[in-house]
Design a protein around this motif. Structure first.
Motif, PDB file in Angstrom:
ATOM      1  N   THR A 274       0.824  -1.194   0.000  1.00 23.21           N
ATOM      2  CA  THR A 274       0.000   0.000   0.000  1.00 23.21           C
ATOM      3  C   THR A 274       0.864   1.252   0.000  1.00 23.21           C
ATOM      4  O   THR A 274       2.065   1.210   0.263  1.00 23.21           O
ATOM      5  N   ALA A 275       0.225   2.388  -0.323  1.00 24.03           N
ATOM      6  CA  ALA A 275       0.962   3.650  -0.391  1.00 24.03           C
ATOM      7  C   ALA A 275       1.576   4.006   0.964  1.00 24.03           C
ATOM      8  O   ALA A 275       2.680   4.539   1.031  1.00 24.03           O
ATOM      9  N   LYS A 276       0.850   3.661   2.062  1.00 22.34           N
ATOM     10  CA  LYS A 276       1.373   4.003   3.391  1.00 22.34           C
ATOM     11  C   LYS A 276       2.674   3.265   3.673  1.00 22.34           C
ATOM     12  O   LYS A 276       3.660   3.856   4.106  1.00 22.34           O
TER      13      LYS A 276
ATOM     14  N   LEU B  36       9.095   6.756  -2.919  1.00 25.69           N
ATOM     15  CA  LEU B  36       8.382   7.972  -2.550  1.00 25.69           C
ATOM     16  C   LEU B  36       7.487   8.429  -3.694  1.00 25.69           C
ATOM     17  O   LEU B  36       6.330   8.791  -3.487  1.00 25.69           O
ATOM     18  N   GLN B  37       7.995   8.398  -4.917  1.00 22.94           N
ATOM     19  CA  GLN B  37       7.193   8.855  -6.046  1.00 22.94           C
ATOM     20  C   GLN B  37       6.103   7.849  -6.395  1.00 22.94           C
ATOM     21  O   GLN B  37       5.002   8.241  -6.803  1.00 22.94           O
ATOM     22  N   SER B  38       6.391   6.551  -6.254  1.00 21.05           N
ATOM     23  CA  SER B  38       5.345   5.567  -6.530  1.00 21.05           C
ATOM     24  C   SER B  38       4.214   5.680  -5.507  1.00 21.05           C
ATOM     25  O   SER B  38       3.030   5.575  -5.864  1.00 21.05           O
ATOM     26  N   SER B  39       4.571   5.914  -4.241  1.00 18.84           N
ATOM     27  CA  SER B  39       3.523   6.110  -3.233  1.00 18.84           C
ATOM     28  C   SER B  39       2.750   7.395  -3.509  1.00 18.84           C
ATOM     29  O   SER B  39       1.530   7.449  -3.310  1.00 18.84           O
ATOM     30  N   ALA B  40       3.460   8.432  -3.993  1.00 19.42           N
ATOM     31  CA  ALA B  40       2.773   9.678  -4.346  1.00 19.42           C
ATOM     32  C   ALA B  40       1.800   9.449  -5.491  1.00 19.42           C
ATOM     33  O   ALA B  40       0.670   9.950  -5.471  1.00 19.42           O
ATOM     34  N   ASN B  41       2.226   8.693  -6.499  1.00 16.63           N
ATOM     35  CA  ASN B  41       1.336   8.406  -7.628  1.00 16.63           C
ATOM     36  C   ASN B  41       0.099   7.637  -7.166  1.00 16.63           C
ATOM     37  O   ASN B  41      -1.014   7.880  -7.644  1.00 16.63           O
ATOM     38  N   ARG B  42       0.281   6.710  -6.222  1.00 20.95           N
ATOM     39  CA  ARG B  42      -0.866   5.957  -5.726  1.00 20.95           C
ATOM     40  C   ARG B  42      -1.809   6.855  -4.938  1.00 20.95           C
ATOM     41  O   ARG B  42      -3.035   6.726  -5.043  1.00 20.95           O
TER      42      ARG B  42
ATOM     43  N   ARG C 223      -5.598   7.618  -6.050  1.00 22.52           N
ATOM     44  CA  ARG C 223      -6.723   7.421  -5.137  1.00 22.52           C
ATOM     45  C   ARG C 223      -7.488   8.719  -4.909  1.00 22.52           C
ATOM     46  O   ARG C 223      -8.725   8.739  -4.847  1.00 22.52           O
ATOM     47  N   LEU C 224      -6.753   9.832  -4.793  1.00 29.01           N
ATOM     48  CA  LEU C 224      -7.387  11.129  -4.564  1.00 29.01           C
ATOM     49  C   LEU C 224      -8.277  11.500  -5.742  1.00 29.01           C
ATOM     50  O   LEU C 224      -9.410  11.956  -5.559  1.00 29.01           O
ATOM     51  N   ARG C 225      -7.765  11.324  -6.965  1.00 27.89           N
ATOM     52  CA  ARG C 225      -8.571  11.645  -8.143  1.00 27.89           C
ATOM     53  C   ARG C 225      -9.805  10.753  -8.223  1.00 27.89           C
ATOM     54  O   ARG C 225     -10.896  11.205  -8.576  1.00 27.89           O
ATOM     55  N   LEU C 226      -9.620   9.475  -7.901  1.00 30.52           N
ATOM     56  CA  LEU C 226     -10.755   8.554  -7.923  1.00 30.52           C
ATOM     57  C   LEU C 226     -11.799   8.969  -6.892  1.00 30.52           C
ATOM     58  O   LEU C 226     -13.009   9.006  -7.189  1.00 30.52           O
ATOM     59  N   ASP C 227     -11.336   9.300  -5.684  1.00 29.33           N
ATOM     60  CA  ASP C 227     -12.277   9.727  -4.627  1.00 29.33           C
ATOM     61  C   ASP C 227     -12.956  11.038  -5.007  1.00 29.33           C
ATOM     62  O   ASP C 227     -14.152  11.225  -4.730  1.00 29.33           O
TER      63      ASP C 227
ATOM     64  N   ARG D  68     -10.286  21.592 -10.629  1.00 29.24           N
ATOM     65  CA  ARG D  68      -9.968  20.976  -9.324  1.00 29.24           C
ATOM     66  C   ARG D  68      -9.583  19.510  -9.484  1.00 29.24           C
ATOM     67  O   ARG D  68      -8.723  19.007  -8.768  1.00 29.24           O
ATOM     68  N   VAL D  69     -10.213  18.832 -10.447  1.00 30.94           N
ATOM     69  CA  VAL D  69      -9.907  17.412 -10.644  1.00 30.94           C
ATOM     70  C   VAL D  69      -8.560  17.228 -11.337  1.00 30.94           C
ATOM     71  O   VAL D  69      -7.862  16.251 -11.092  1.00 30.94           O
ATOM     72  N   THR D  70      -8.181  18.158 -12.198  1.00 29.82           N
ATOM     73  CA  THR D  70      -6.945  18.000 -12.977  1.00 29.82           C
ATOM     74  C   THR D  70      -5.813  18.854 -12.410  1.00 29.82           C
ATOM     75  O   THR D  70      -4.843  18.330 -11.862  1.00 29.82           O
ATOM     76  N   ASN D  71      -5.938  20.167 -12.526  1.00 26.34           N
ATOM     77  CA  ASN D  71      -4.837  21.062 -12.134  1.00 26.34           C
ATOM     78  C   ASN D  71      -4.517  20.995 -10.642  1.00 26.34           C
ATOM     79  O   ASN D  71      -3.346  20.910 -10.250  1.00 26.34           O
ATOM     80  N   ASP D  72      -5.557  21.045  -9.817  1.00 28.67           N
ATOM     81  CA  ASP D  72      -5.310  21.076  -8.372  1.00 28.67           C
ATOM     82  C   ASP D  72      -4.769  19.748  -7.859  1.00 28.67           C
ATOM     83  O   ASP D  72      -3.892  19.713  -6.992  1.00 28.67           O
ATOM     84  N   THR D  73      -5.286  18.637  -8.383  1.00 25.35           N
ATOM     85  CA  THR D  73      -4.745  17.345  -7.947  1.00 25.35           C
ATOM     86  C   THR D  73      -3.321  17.159  -8.443  1.00 25.35           C
ATOM     87  O   THR D  73      -2.510  16.517  -7.771  1.00 25.35           O
TER      88      THR D  73
END
Length: 689
Positions: free
Chosen positions: A2-4, A163-169, A173-177, A201-206
């Motif tokens: 998991t990302a954590k 670190l970057q792979s966890s960031a991508n995950r 997840r954030l975009r999906l949520d 907000r879905v594209t630029n902000d995420t």
């Protein structure tokens, strides 16, 4: 993983990498103090050749290499004066100080005191003889240096990758949520927030939040760990060194606080302007035909230019802030720290009160220089940090909006008996529906007529539960709709809009909407039943013809037929037709009238109509005026009442009759004109030749 846990592993790799990297200065310190400069430590004559140096056929071993209880011979010293080394065959009490060799004597001056010792210059080979026992230790330290270098390289790779792979995950997840949250938001939420701002907000902000993990968090985590390791190293080297350099920590914290206080104000405006730019672009593309027809290109361009100029103005303010508080201040801190250390220890070495070894000083300079690498990295990411925090605030503001709960499962297909009881509703303050009461039985067709703004669409919005009424109840099959999940209710409802919406895909996919319960055979049958086969058969790929940008390549009639087929394929219990035939020509309308009868059979159908001729067969017609039902009945009953419905019908029939008379007159004029052109007399109604 998991990302954590990936993030935890990345931090462990980061700590290991920092420790391995900081081992370099300690290895260099040991090499300098323990081997290179240690040649000036006391030597003693010995008979053991292991680790001993040979000079004039005698063996000498460094004092710190004797075992406990081992017998030592006479003491000698190897001291450097200028660029040469000298053999002193006697103990030297205070070797530190200014050294000078002349006439066979080595003179050492320290604090006004002078001591002289007989000395002999050493040749290169003789000096190598004393360094030769140090070579195994130096080689071993070099080996350890490369081992730690390899560990730091592997740890750096692991830290960056994990670190970057966890960031991508996390961002995935954030975009999906966030997208799921958009699906849960009530329809009225989008009445006040333009689509372009939601997309931003879905594209630029995420994406800016992603920078928080990939760049900002990476630099700040590595920076904090590195700075912690550096201070541990400094205190291990010399407590005084560590205490002197502690002033950098509060300066750095104060710097970040002050920077963010100014930058947040700019970044909030920047992100807002970016959303507005996306919104105006989206709106302009959607309404490009209107903009060009009414020649509003310059006005639209001016609005965009004003937003873009304001965006650039605040971007330049951020640029000035970053230019003033980036490398310049880091360089000032670096130079200040080196100046303080050199002044303190330089002055102390002159008085003899704070003397330190050259190896410690070298290691300190190396470690201190490493302190400013993470500081520079953290400072350079301050702009991204603030941008990410502002963007994250905008994202979580949307996430915190109250959405509609999503309920799994579905209810059995209901019959479709609908009843409104004393329903009153307002979008904001003013009521748009006032004490509405009516019932629709299964299989009945209910038509809603009235002027624009009378409340027809509001009744449909309440039926779909896009909104809930402030007063009264709405029931389906006797069940209050408030007590039923919205998804369950809508599962058995279908709608055909005046301007149907088509999604990018194919004609067939727009009928099934990707629902696995609707087979290909059902899709094709629905299209044939509504007569779409005739109008769509000429397309190269038939029902698999691609649909792009809301079906812009299809005619209005073709889009409407696809919308009818969609409603038929989903087999709803309640069907809503919102001026469904308004944009269809007479020939196409005739094609689907029989299909409409099939579509309405066994279903409760609500028709919003302005063309009253299309609802003459409705079981019940509700005439609305200013949010109230002023007349109710079928076509014959309402015509006998000679009320508002009668006036509306006669007005439309009169307009239609006028059109027919005009068309007849035009045809007659064409015929007589043709006769005149062939030598006959021109005769106009009401005129004499």
């Amino acid at each position: 993983m998991t990302a954590k846990y990936t993030f935890i592993v990345a931090l462990i790799a980061l700590a290991v990498g920092v420790a391995a990297e900081l081992a370099g200065p300690f290895i260099a310190k040991q090499m300098i103090d323990g081997h290179m400069l240690a040649i000036e430590k006391p030597y003693y004559q010995t008979n053991d050749p292991a680790g001993a140096a040979r000079y004039n056929n005698e063996l000498f071993k460094r004092g710190d290499r004797y075992a406990d209880g081992e017998t030592r011979g006479r003491e000698i010293r190897i001291l450097q004066a200028g660029t040469s080394f000298y053999f002193v065959d006697a103990p030297v009490a205070e070797p530190d100080g200014e050294r000078r060799y002349q006439d066979g004597l080595l003179t050492i001056t320290r604090g006004g005191e002078t001591a002289s010792y007989p000395a002999q210059p050493l040749s290169s080979d003789e000096l190598y003889g004393f360094y030769k026992p140090e070579l195994p230790g130096i080689t071993q330290l070099i080996g350890w240096y490369f081992v730690f270098l390899f560990i730091s390289i592997i740890a750096e790779f692991g830290k960056t990758y994990w670190l970057q792979s966890s960031a991508n995950r996390v961002i995935q997840r954030l975009r999906l949520d966030l997208y799921a949250q958009i699906q849960r938001l009530p329809v009225y939420f989008f009445d006040n927030l333009p689509a372009g701002k939601v997309v931003s907000r879905v594209t630029n902000d995420t994406e800016a939040v992603k920078d928080l993990f990939v760049a900002v968090l990476s630099n700040f985590c590595s920076g904090i760990v590195t700075i912690t390791g550096v201070y541990v190293a400094l205190f291990l080297l010399d407590v005084r060194l560590g205490l002197i350099c502690l002033f950098l920590v509060p300066v750095l914290i104060l710097w970040i606080i002050l920077y963010r206080k100014v930058a947040t104000r700019y970044n909030t405006i920047i992100r807002s302007r970016l959303s507005e730019i996306n919104a105006i672009i989206n709106e302009s593309i959607q309404g490009m035909s209107i903009i060009r027809i009414f020649r509003r290109q310059k006005k639209t361009l001016q609005e965009f230019e004003d937003l873009n100029d304001d965006y650039m103005k605040h971007q330049n303010k951020m640029l000035n802030l970053n230019a003033l508080t980036s490398h310049n201040l880091v360089n000032v801190l670096r130079n200040l720290s080196f100046a303080v250390v050199l002044w303190y220890f330089g002055a102390g070495s002159i008085t003899g009160s704070t003397a330190i070894s050259l190896g410690v000083l070298y290691a300190f300079v190396d470690v201190l220089s490493r302190l400013f690498q993470p500081v520079t990295g953290m400072v350079n990411q301050l702009a991204a940090l603030d941008t990410s925090i502002v963007s994250a605030g905008r994202v979580f503001e949307l996430m915190d909006e109250t959405g509609e709960p999503v309920t799994d499962g579905e209810m059995p297909r209901y019959n479709g008996n609908v009843e409104f009881k004393n329903v009153s509703f307002a979008y904001k303050k003013d009521l748009v529906l006032k004490d509405i009461s009516f019932s629709a039985k299964q299989g009945q067709t209910v038509a809603l007529v009235g002027h624009t703004g009378s409340g027809k669409s509001s009744i449909i919005n309440l039926l779909f539960r896009f909104y809930d009424p402030q007063q009264g109840t709405i029931t389906i099959d006797g069940k209050n709709v408030r007590e039923l999940p919205k998804q369950w209710i809508r599962r058995h409802m279908g709608i055909v809009l005046q301007d149907p919406y088509l999604f990018t895909g194919t004609i067939a996919s727009n009928v099934s909407l990707g629902d696995s319960r609707i087979s290909r055979e059902q899709v094709e049958k629905a299209l044939r039943d509504v007569g779409a086969e005739r109008l769509l058969s000429h397309l190269p790929q038939g029902f698999d013809e691609p649909v792009i940008e809301k079906g812009s390549t299809l005619s209005a009639g073709q889009r409407q037929l696809i919308s009818f087929a969609r409603a038929l394929a989903f087999d709803p219990a309640i069907l809503i037709l919102d001026e469904a035939t308004a944009n269809i020509d007479t020939e196409t309308e005739a094609l689907i009238q029989s299909a409409l009868e099939v579509l309405k059979k066994g279903r409760t159908t609500f028709i919003i109509a302005h063309r009253l001729s299309t609802i003459r067969s409705a079981d019940q017609i509700l005439v609305l005026h200013r949010g109230q039902i002023v007349e109710k009945g079928n076509h014959e009953q309402l015509m006998q009442q000679r009320g508002r419905y009668y006036q509306m019908y006669q007005l439309q029939q009169g307009s239609a009759a006028s059109v027919e008379q005009t068309e007849s007159a035009d045809k007659e004029l064409q015929v007589t004109a043709g006769a005149a052109g062939s030598g006959g007399k021109l005769s106009l109604p009401g005129n004499q030749a």
